[in-house]
Design a protein around this motif. Structure first.
Motif, short mmCIF file in Angstrom:
data_model
loop_
_atom_site.label_atom_id
_atom_site.label_comp_id
_atom_site.label_asym_id
_atom_site.label_seq_id
_atom_site.Cartn_x
_atom_site.Cartn_y
_atom_site.Cartn_z
N VAL A 9 0.83 -1.16 0.03
CA VAL A 9 0.08 -0.07 -0.11
C VAL A 9 0.69 1.25 0.02
CG1 VAL A 9 -1.63 1.41 1.61
CG2 VAL A 9 -2.04 -1.06 1.04
N GLY A 62 2.48 7.22 -6.93
CA GLY A 62 1.40 7.86 -7.26
C GLY A 62 1.93 9.37 -6.97
N PHE A 110 2.48 2.04 -3.36
CA PHE A 110 1.51 2.27 -4.22
C PHE A 110 1.50 3.90 -4.10
CE2 PHE A 110 1.07 -0.68 -7.22
CZ PHE A 110 0.51 -1.97 -6.87
N ILE A 111 1.07 4.14 -2.93
CA ILE A 111 1.19 5.81 -2.59
C ILE A 111 2.14 6.31 -2.90
CG2 ILE A 111 0.65 7.36 -0.80
CD1 ILE A 111 -0.88 5.32 0.50
#
Lengths: 76, 216
Positions: free
Chosen positions: A49, A56, A52-53
């Protein structure tokens, strides 16, 4: 140099530098994430998680550069 | 003053789809034998509620969960609707994303003032040192700008690339253009839509937790 030639050159330069920055940044983050998962497989969900943050967030400015390149392509 | 009619109509379409989805997911709620849509909706709600709980005091974060779930669903549906042929994402227009970002920033200020008092919240701009004031102001301004441009850039660039790969922009388009490449790119754009909705939501939670937190 006339405007269309300069715009084409600038668009290519913007996208090239942006993708270089994004590639190096994402590579660093992902390599650290893979290392952490290998060290502690139990924390896999949390690490993925966070990865992925981070991807981005890192890709925000290169994507803005791509949008600028698209705007420049209108001037060709 | 001119309007982007396509953006407005697409926003209405997204709103209608959201209302339909929520109504279909929450009718005949059942504890023992939930239907599939209800299970999906519950997974989404619980996932975001756990995110909020992990980042801030659950009592202070309770009113935030509903807003954030709505934000996530709206951005997700907006991002995905642009992938259908001849539809356009409302978030591929910088006006929509700026509107969302301004809403989030006003939300952050509201939470800060509510939980720290007006004086206490304004005081955090001059901490830890008075000369930090311009840096803190720039940080507060950079948050909505980067939020808006990140979402707009990702979705707009994705849409333009779909058009380019299908040869609708006259850059020496052959018959069918790059059909296979556009299929692969559409798949990736679904992924990007999910990721960007999630990042917008996650950053909203992080900003509110920073405004409400008591570490300083």
């Amino acid at each position: 140099m006339e405007l269309p030639a300069a715009a084409a050159f600038a668009a290519a330069l913007a996208v090239g530098l942006a993708s270089m920055g994004a590639g190096i940044g994402n590579g660093l983050v992902t390599s650290k994430a893979v290392e952490s998962i290998a060290r502690q497989p139990a924390a896999r969900g949390n690490i993925l998680v966070t990865m992925f943050i981070s991807v981005g967030l890192i890709e925000a400015l290169p994507i803005i550069a791509v949008v600028i390149a698209f705007l420049l392509m209108g001037n060709i | 003053m001119d309007f982007n009619v396509k953006t407005i109509v697409m926003t209405w379409l997204v709103m209608a789809l959201l209302i339909l989805f929520s109504w279909a997911a929450t009718r005949n709620l059942s504890l023992r034998e939930p239907k599939r849509l209800q299970v999906v909706f519950e997974m989404l709600y619980e996932g975001i509620r756990d995110l909020v709980r992990a980042n801030m005091d659950p009592v202070k974060g309770a009113p935030l969960v509903n807003i954030v779930v709505t934000l996530f669903l709206f951005i997700l549906f907006s991002n995905l609707i642009g992938l259908f042929p001849s539809m356009m994402s409302p978030t591929a227009d910088y006006n929509t994303t700026f509107g969302l970002a301004v809403t989030v920033i006003i939300l952050v200020q509201y939470f800060g003032i509510r939980y720290k008092g007006t004086g206490g919240y304004l005081k955090h701009f001059v901490q830890p040192f008075v000369l930090f004031l311009p840096i803190n102001i720039v940080e507060e301004l950079a948050k909505p700008i980067t939020l808006a441009f990140r979402l707009y850039g990702n979705i707009f660039a994705g849409e333009v690339l779909v058009a380019v790969l299908l040869g609708m922009i006259p850059i020496t388009a052959d018959l069918l253009g790059g059909f296979l490449a556009s299929i692969i790119w559409l798949g990736f754009s679904v992924f990007v839509g999910f990721i960007q909705a999630f990042i917008f939501t996650m950053l909203t939670i992080a900003y509110v937790s920073m405004a409400v937190g008591s570490e300083h």
